[in-house]
Design an enzyme around this catalytic site. Structure first.
Site, PDB file in Angstrom:
ATOM      1  N   GLU A  57      51.726 105.625  57.233  1.00 46.93           N
ATOM      2  CA  GLU A  57      53.054 105.033  57.510  1.00 46.93           C
ATOM      3  C   GLU A  57      53.782 105.951  58.473  1.00 46.93           C
ATOM      4  O   GLU A  57      53.655 107.194  58.359  1.00 46.93           O
ATOM      5  CB  GLU A  57      53.856 104.893  56.207  1.00 46.93           C
ATOM      6  CG  GLU A  57      55.272 104.339  56.399  1.00 46.93           C
ATOM      7  CD  GLU A  57      56.054 104.252  55.102  1.00 46.93           C
ATOM      8  OE1 GLU A  57      55.602 104.749  54.051  1.00 46.93           O
ATOM      9  OE2 GLU A  57      57.165 103.674  55.140  1.00 46.93           O
ATOM     10  N   HIS A  68      56.740 111.603  53.207  1.00 49.42           N
ATOM     11  CA  HIS A  68      56.387 111.418  51.795  1.00 49.42           C
ATOM     12  C   HIS A  68      54.902 111.106  51.613  1.00 49.42           C
ATOM     13  O   HIS A  68      54.220 110.683  52.535  1.00 49.42           O
ATOM     14  CB  HIS A  68      57.238 110.322  51.130  1.00 49.42           C
ATOM     15  CG  HIS A  68      57.118 108.942  51.687  1.00 49.42           C
ATOM     16  ND1 HIS A  68      57.934 108.468  52.693  1.00 49.42           N
ATOM     17  CD2 HIS A  68      56.276 107.911  51.383  1.00 49.42           C
ATOM     18  CE1 HIS A  68      57.622 107.201  52.954  1.00 49.42           C
ATOM     19  NE2 HIS A  68      56.622 106.851  52.178  1.00 49.42           N
TER      20      HIS A  68
HETATM   21  C1  LIG Z   1      59.733 100.142  50.866  1.00 47.10           C
HETATM   22  C2  LIG Z   1      58.869 100.635  51.950  1.00 47.10           C
HETATM   23  C3  LIG Z   1      58.139 101.875  51.513  1.00 47.10           C
HETATM   24  C4  LIG Z   1      58.583 103.039  52.406  1.00 47.10           C
HETATM   25  O1  LIG Z   1      58.008 104.115  52.302  1.00 47.10           O
HETATM   26  O2  LIG Z   1      59.586 102.825  53.139  1.00 47.10           O
HETATM   27  C5  LIG Z   1      56.638 101.710  51.536  1.00 47.10           C
HETATM   28  O3  LIG Z   1      55.885 102.625  51.710  1.00 47.10           O
HETATM   29  S1  LIG Z   1      56.062 100.109  51.262  1.00 47.10           S
HETATM   30  C6  LIG Z   1      54.320 100.377  50.835  1.00 47.10           C
HETATM   31  C7  LIG Z   1      53.621  99.070  50.609  1.00 47.10           C
HETATM   32  N1  LIG Z   1      53.360  98.382  51.851  1.00 47.10           N
HETATM   33  C8  LIG Z   1      52.177  98.515  52.486  1.00 47.10           C
HETATM   34  O4  LIG Z   1      51.264  99.176  52.032  1.00 47.10           O
HETATM   35  C9  LIG Z   1      52.044  97.768  53.801  1.00 47.10           C
HETATM   36  C10 LIG Z   1      50.745  98.109  54.512  1.00 47.10           C
HETATM   37  N2  LIG Z   1      49.605  97.773  53.684  1.00 47.10           N
HETATM   38  C11 LIG Z   1      48.834  96.659  53.925  1.00 47.10           C
HETATM   39  O5  LIG Z   1      49.057  95.903  54.854  1.00 47.10           O
HETATM   40  C12 LIG Z   1      47.658  96.436  52.986  1.00 47.10           C
HETATM   41  O6  LIG Z   1      47.858  97.170  51.807  1.00 47.10           O
HETATM   42  C13 LIG Z   1      46.292  96.869  53.598  1.00 47.10           C
HETATM   43  C14 LIG Z   1      45.980  96.020  54.831  1.00 47.10           C
HETATM   44  C15 LIG Z   1      46.302  98.337  53.957  1.00 47.10           C
HETATM   45  C16 LIG Z   1      45.215  96.647  52.554  1.00 47.10           C
HETATM   46  O7  LIG Z   1      45.225  95.296  52.172  1.00 47.10           O
HETATM   47  P1  LIG Z   1      44.438  94.853  50.851  1.00 47.10           P
HETATM   48  O8  LIG Z   1      44.891  95.651  49.681  1.00 47.10           O
HETATM   49  O9  LIG Z   1      44.546  93.371  50.776  1.00 47.10           O
HETATM   50  O10 LIG Z   1      42.950  95.297  50.967  1.00 47.10           O
HETATM   51  P2  LIG Z   1      41.878  94.890  52.041  1.00 47.10           P
HETATM   52  O11 LIG Z   1      40.701  94.370  51.319  1.00 47.10           O
HETATM   53  O12 LIG Z   1      42.413  94.115  53.193  1.00 47.10           O
HETATM   54  O13 LIG Z   1      41.540  96.380  52.563  1.00 47.10           O
HETATM   55  C17 LIG Z   1      40.703  96.576  53.652  1.00 47.10           C
HETATM   56  C18 LIG Z   1      40.020  97.910  53.397  1.00 47.10           C
HETATM   57  O14 LIG Z   1      41.029  98.948  53.316  1.00 47.10           O
HETATM   58  C19 LIG Z   1      40.908  99.605  52.055  1.00 47.10           C
HETATM   59  N3  LIG Z   1      42.257  99.945  51.616  1.00 47.10           N
HETATM   60  C20 LIG Z   1      43.205  99.112  51.152  1.00 47.10           C
HETATM   61  N4  LIG Z   1      44.340  99.792  50.854  1.00 47.10           N
HETATM   62  C21 LIG Z   1      44.061 101.091  51.123  1.00 47.10           C
HETATM   63  C22 LIG Z   1      44.798 102.307  51.022  1.00 47.10           C
HETATM   64  N5  LIG Z   1      46.076 102.301  50.548  1.00 47.10           N
HETATM   65  N6  LIG Z   1      44.231 103.466  51.395  1.00 47.10           N
HETATM   66  C23 LIG Z   1      42.949 103.473  51.864  1.00 47.10           C
HETATM   67  N7  LIG Z   1      42.159 102.355  52.001  1.00 47.10           N
HETATM   68  C24 LIG Z   1      42.736 101.193  51.619  1.00 47.10           C
HETATM   69  C25 LIG Z   1      40.237  98.631  51.123  1.00 47.10           C
HETATM   70  O15 LIG Z   1      39.600  99.336  50.096  1.00 47.10           O
HETATM   71  C26 LIG Z   1      39.276  97.964  52.073  1.00 47.10           C
HETATM   72  O16 LIG Z   1      38.199  98.844  52.284  1.00 47.10           O
HETATM   73  P3  LIG Z   1      36.686  98.313  52.057  1.00 47.10           P
HETATM   74  O17 LIG Z   1      35.818  99.508  52.343  1.00 47.10           O
HETATM   75  O18 LIG Z   1      36.530  97.163  53.038  1.00 47.10           O
HETATM   76  O19 LIG Z   1      36.638  97.860  50.619  1.00 47.10           O
HETATM   77 CO   LIG Z   2      56.082 104.732  52.029  1.00 47.12          CO
END
Ligand SMILES: CC[C@H](C(=O)O)C(=O)SCCNC(=O)CCNC(=O)[C@H](O)C(C)(C)COP(=O)(O)OP(=O)(O)OC[C@H]1O[C@@H](n2cnc3c(N)ncnc32)[C@H](O)[C@@H]1OP(=O)(O)O
Ligand SMILES: [Co+2]
Length: 132
Positions: A128, A7
């Protein structure tokens, strides 16, 4: 190691509006919202002939997508999910190669084990993996 694209996830600021838009303007097959408290999101899957779209909406106070929506108030592509045969083998290989695995393996929205890889290790894309 990675197989089919399972997905593409889109974080949305208004879940009802996004579902209505895909159902109406795009004539899509839109599922029902499912709360995933372990993941801090409510998800809706849209079945396509060759993959799925996953709408994500924050659930609870510590949703992992809250920060993403603050930075992207109109929403946006949040992650892509690839299928793997054995998620523990995949995790161990990725850790050995220095990739950051976010948290532990958890049961995802399809009741299958999933894990997430840090976007900064994969060309700015949150990846993922889902064991199928
Ligand atoms: C029910 C489950 C379902 C499934 O399919 O089965 C799901 O998919 S659940 C989906 C939701 N769960 C998650 O996303 C878990 C993993 N995600 C995380 O742990 C956080 O979202 C994380 C660590 C990716 C980002 O954390 P946060 O939003 O607090 O931001 P940070 O400041 O720590 O981010 C660091 C850096 O990464 C960039 N960032 C954040 N999110 C994304 C993204 N989705 N895609 C690309 N880049 C991302 C953020 O902008 C920061 O970059 P910087 O240049 O330092 O500003
Ligand atoms: Co997902």
């Amino acid at each position: 190691m990675i197989g089919r694209l399972n997905h593409v996830a889109i974080a949305v600021p208004d879940l009802e509006a996004a579902c209505a838009q895909y159902r109406g303007a795009l004539g899509a097959n839109v599922g029902e919202p499912q709360d995933e408290p372990d993941h801090g999101v409510t998800v809706v899957f849209i079945e396509l002939p060759n993959t799925k779209i996953e709408f994500l909406y924050p659930l609870g106070d510590n949703s992992p997508i809250a920060g993403f929506l603050e930075k992207n108030p109109a929403g946006g592509i949040h992650h892509i999910c690839y299928e793997v045969e054995d998620i523990e083998v995949a995790r161990d290989k990725l850790l050995a190669e220095g990739a950051r695995v976010l948290g532990d393996i958890k049961i995802g929205a399809h009741n299958k084990p999933v894990l997430f890889l840090h976007p900064k290790d994969f060309n700015g894309c949150l990846v993922e993996l889902e064991q199928v």
